[in-house]
Design an enzyme around this catalytic site. Sequence first.
Site, PDB file in Angstrom:
ATOM      1  CD  GLU A  77     -91.588 -42.238  57.247  1.00 28.46           C
ATOM      2  OE1 GLU A  77     -91.816 -41.611  58.379  1.00 28.46           O
ATOM      3  OE2 GLU A  77     -91.512 -41.692  56.043  1.00 28.46           O
TER       4      GLU A  77
ATOM      5  CG  HIS B 181     -91.297 -37.944  57.667  1.00 30.57           C
ATOM      6  ND1 HIS B 181     -90.755 -38.561  57.926  1.00 30.57           N
ATOM      7  CD2 HIS B 181     -90.733 -36.971  58.038  1.00 30.57           C
ATOM      8  CE1 HIS B 181     -90.355 -38.787  59.334  1.00 30.57           C
ATOM      9  NE2 HIS B 181     -90.151 -36.465  58.529  1.00 30.57           N
TER      10      HIS B 181
ATOM     11  CB  CYS C  80     -86.741 -37.409  58.171  1.00 29.54           C
ATOM     12  SG  CYS C  80     -86.890 -35.309  58.676  1.00 29.54           S
TER      13      CYS C  80
END
Length: 193
Positions: free
Chosen positions: A177, A175, A77
């Site tokens: 995650e 992202h 990001c």
Amino acid sequence: MNIVIIDYGAGNIKSLQFAIERLGFTAVLSNNEEEIKNADKVIFPGVGHADSAMKMLKETGLDKLIPTLKQPVFGICLGMQLLCTSSEEGNTKGLGVFNVDVKRFSNTLKVPQMGWNTISNLESDLFKNISEHEFMYLVHSYYVPPCNETIATTDYGGDYSSALQKNNFYGVQFHPEKSSTAGEIILKNFLTI
């Protein structure tokens, strides 16, 4: 394996640490130059404003260190955007690893782009076992235009770079995650590069 997440006060990294743990690895959070230099893999995350993030990097000297790293480095990001030449966000000079300038989305689009969108034109081992048009989770108001270092694109009012690679540096706008199973596969691919 020695994995370091660069700690410079930009963003919530707990979800990233948990995702890495779910893959069976451990990552330490550090802003220590020696620890970062000696890591096998370095993750450079970031959520927030480009200008204040760069100020934090400069205060610790990490702005000089990061571009010189030789091991695989993964910008996520804002981390990816800071690896670029500059950003329109706060008229910020970046780290210059990727030779491209970060732009703001047009006012005709809903900004930030927030939620799920697809990645396409996948061109790297980072995307091993990932399908074209896989959905990833994104939250951002600024984007990287397509360039020589683009290894994946996303369409939001036109194509932009959702992933970049140059030598040992990788970057993703999304992202991983927070991108369910596909995101964890990408994280694992990076950790096993």
